[in-house]
Motif scaffolding. Sequence first.
Motif, PDB file in Angstrom:
ATOM      1  N   ALA A 109       4.481   8.989   8.123  1.00  0.00           N
ATOM      2  CA  ALA A 109       3.763   7.716   8.020  1.00  0.00           C
ATOM      3  C   ALA A 109       4.711   6.551   7.830  1.00  0.00           C
ATOM      4  N   GLY A 110       5.854   6.812   7.181  1.00  0.00           N
ATOM      5  CA  GLY A 110       6.805   5.760   6.849  1.00  0.00           C
ATOM      6  C   GLY A 110       6.778   5.487   5.362  1.00  0.00           C
ATOM      7  N   LEU A 111       7.909   5.682   4.697  1.00  0.00           N
ATOM      8  CA  LEU A 111       7.922   5.529   3.245  1.00  0.00           C
ATOM      9  C   LEU A 111       7.771   4.080   2.826  1.00  0.00           C
ATOM     10  N   ASP A 112       8.188   3.146   3.672  1.00  0.00           N
ATOM     11  CA  ASP A 112       7.936   1.736   3.359  1.00  0.00           C
ATOM     12  C   ASP A 112       6.446   1.435   3.383  1.00  0.00           C
ATOM     13  N   THR A 113       5.735   2.052   4.317  1.00  0.00           N
ATOM     14  CA  THR A 113       4.275   1.893   4.367  1.00  0.00           C
ATOM     15  C   THR A 113       3.629   2.473   3.120  1.00  0.00           C
ATOM     16  N   TYR A 114       4.087   3.648   2.713  1.00  0.00           N
ATOM     17  CA  TYR A 114       3.567   4.262   1.487  1.00  0.00           C
ATOM     18  C   TYR A 114       3.855   3.367   0.283  1.00  0.00           C
ATOM     19  N   HIS A 115       5.063   2.819   0.221  1.00  0.00           N
ATOM     20  CA  HIS A 115       5.445   1.980  -0.920  1.00  0.00           C
ATOM     21  C   HIS A 115       4.566   0.740  -0.983  1.00  0.00           C
ATOM     22  N   PHE A 116       4.339   0.099   0.157  1.00  0.00           N
ATOM     23  CA  PHE A 116       3.471  -1.082   0.194  1.00  0.00           C
ATOM     24  C   PHE A 116       2.049  -0.719  -0.234  1.00  0.00           C
ATOM     25  N   SER A 117       1.569   0.452   0.223  1.00  0.00           N
ATOM     26  CA  SER A 117       0.203   0.869  -0.140  1.00  0.00           C
ATOM     27  C   SER A 117       0.081   1.097  -1.641  1.00  0.00           C
ATOM     28  N   PHE A 118       1.101   1.700  -2.243  1.00  0.00           N
ATOM     29  CA  PHE A 118       1.083   1.869  -3.697  1.00  0.00           C
ATOM     30  C   PHE A 118       1.060   0.521  -4.405  1.00  0.00           C
ATOM     31  N   GLN A 119       1.830  -0.429  -3.904  1.00  0.00           N
ATOM     32  CA  GLN A 119       1.842  -1.757  -4.521  1.00  0.00           C
ATOM     33  C   GLN A 119       0.471  -2.405  -4.440  1.00  0.00           C
ATOM     34  N   SER A 120      -0.227  -2.222  -3.317  1.00  0.00           N
ATOM     35  CA  SER A 120      -1.581  -2.762  -3.175  1.00  0.00           C
ATOM     36  C   SER A 120      -2.552  -2.076  -4.127  1.00  0.00           C
ATOM     37  N   LEU A 121      -2.471  -0.741  -4.180  1.00  0.00           N
ATOM     38  CA  LEU A 121      -3.351   0.007  -5.073  1.00  0.00           C
ATOM     39  C   LEU A 121      -3.092  -0.343  -6.532  1.00  0.00           C
ATOM     40  N   GLN A 122      -1.852  -0.660  -6.832  1.00  0.00           N
ATOM     41  CA  GLN A 122      -1.480  -0.970  -8.207  1.00  0.00           C
ATOM     42  C   GLN A 122      -2.207  -2.207  -8.733  1.00  0.00           C
ATOM     43  N   THR A 123      -2.583  -3.119  -7.844  1.00  0.00           N
ATOM     44  CA  THR A 123      -3.294  -4.319  -8.305  1.00  0.00           C
ATOM     45  C   THR A 123      -4.651  -3.976  -8.906  1.00  0.00           C
ATOM     46  N   ALA A 124      -5.274  -2.892  -8.407  1.00  0.00           N
ATOM     47  CA  ALA A 124      -6.569  -2.461  -8.941  1.00  0.00           C
ATOM     48  C   ALA A 124      -6.431  -1.380  -9.995  1.00  0.00           C
ATOM     49  N   PHE A 125      -5.358  -0.602  -9.898  1.00  0.00           N
ATOM     50  CA  PHE A 125      -5.155   0.512 -10.826  1.00  0.00           C
ATOM     51  C   PHE A 125      -3.737   0.432 -11.381  1.00  0.00           C
ATOM     52  N   PRO A 126      -3.460  -0.566 -12.215  1.00  0.00           N
ATOM     53  CA  PRO A 126      -2.070  -0.846 -12.615  1.00  0.00           C
ATOM     54  C   PRO A 126      -1.381   0.281 -13.372  1.00  0.00           C
ATOM     55  N   GLY A 127      -2.114   1.050 -14.160  1.00  0.00           N
ATOM     56  CA  GLY A 127      -1.469   2.111 -14.927  1.00  0.00           C
ATOM     57  C   GLY A 127      -1.421   3.443 -14.230  1.00  0.00           C
ATOM     58  N   GLU A 128      -2.111   3.560 -13.100  1.00  0.00           N
ATOM     59  CA  GLU A 128      -2.295   4.860 -12.474  1.00  0.00           C
ATOM     60  C   GLU A 128      -1.579   5.011 -11.137  1.00  0.00           C
ATOM     61  N   LEU A 129      -1.532   3.936 -10.357  1.00  0.00           N
ATOM     62  CA  LEU A 129      -1.060   4.063  -8.983  1.00  0.00           C
ATOM     63  C   LEU A 129       0.120   3.156  -8.688  1.00  0.00           C
ATOM     64  N   ALA A 130       1.050   3.083  -9.640  1.00  0.00           N
ATOM     65  CA  ALA A 130       2.313   2.414  -9.374  1.00  0.00           C
ATOM     66  C   ALA A 130       3.147   3.277  -8.434  1.00  0.00           C
ATOM     67  N   PRO A 131       4.029   2.693  -7.633  1.00  0.00           N
ATOM     68  CA  PRO A 131       4.861   3.509  -6.734  1.00  0.00           C
ATOM     69  C   PRO A 131       5.709   4.503  -7.533  1.00  0.00           C
ATOM     70  N   PRO A 132       5.717   5.774  -7.149  1.00  0.00           N
ATOM     71  CA  PRO A 132       6.576   6.746  -7.842  1.00  0.00           C
ATOM     72  C   PRO A 132       8.051   6.366  -7.703  1.00  0.00           C
ATOM     73  N   THR A 133       8.811   6.658  -8.732  1.00  0.00           N
ATOM     74  CA  THR A 133      10.230   6.297  -8.729  1.00  0.00           C
ATOM     75  C   THR A 133      10.981   6.919  -7.566  1.00  0.00           C
TER      76      THR A 133
END
Length: 327
Positions: free
Chosen positions: A249-273
């Motif tokens: 899929a592309g790890l940059d795409t995954y990273h951006f998606s995590f950043q978007s999800l983080q706005t709604a779920f800040p403690g749960e869906l931050a990008p993994p280290t």
Amino acid sequence: MVDSPAGTPAAPRREVAVVGSGYMGGGIAQVLALTGAHVALADVSAAVARQNYERLLAESDDFVAGGLFPEGATGILRANLWAAEDVEQAVRGAAVIEEAVPEVLEIKNGILSRIGAAARPEAIIGSNTSTISIGELAKAVRNPGRFLGVHFSNPAPFIPGVEIIPHAGTDAPAVEAARQLVRDCGKSSAVVRDVTGFVLNRLQFTLFREAARVVEEGIASVEDVDTIVRTTFGFRLPFFGPFAIADMAGLDTYHFSFQSLQTAFPGELAPPTILSDLVEQGKLGTKSGGGFLKIPAERIPDLVAYRNKAYVRLQKLIEELGPPPVD
């Protein structure tokens, strides 16, 4: 010992015991017996073990009729399975023992204590527990270095993966013996650390928890959640694990998606280290020649072709089988 047709001595049959002959243990016993192992079944009584022995033979007849077991499977099981009088008789001569009793710590501890006392000192002892700490169970086993988790999935005859879970004191030869047993069954194994839920159930129950939350929050119905899972990301999972899917899929795409999800779920869906680190290094998956997996650039067209063919064939299989018999 019987000589082989070539005149060389044939290897003796592996002696195995399965303690707990119900649906899960019985399925494991079928798998092992079909490899040619001599498998003892034990349960709370000789009568229960014998009853389950007969059930497994009848079940095998049904599987053969349905094309799920090969022709002659029931005869192989009849020759290789036997019902023991008790746990002690079942394990006494076994080289490998699999415990598959109910998922209750006290029951497992009691059975494992009996197994450890009666088994040969060098016998490998595995537990089919799906969540209980292997290190905790090891306290009940005599010579705990030979003890580990060997976690088959339900239904055991048809699910190809097995978790191997050593505890901190498991001897390396016991791990390799368990992996060889799984290979002999034609299945795949993965060695994982002894943590609550191991890997299989940690992932499985995380998905179920989120699916339940989606329904509870009124976002989608039970039926629609199941449809989304099986027809989208779940459709990929027979062929690729989550890291391979992310790479494609592309790890940059995954990273951006995590950043978007983080706005709604800040403690749960931050990008993994581990994801952020790869993106920072410019390792974006197959499109950059490296990500979680190392796939040479020249192999990427072959990977894409395999992926597309696999998905088309899976869809054809689903159409051939028709919808599952659920409302």
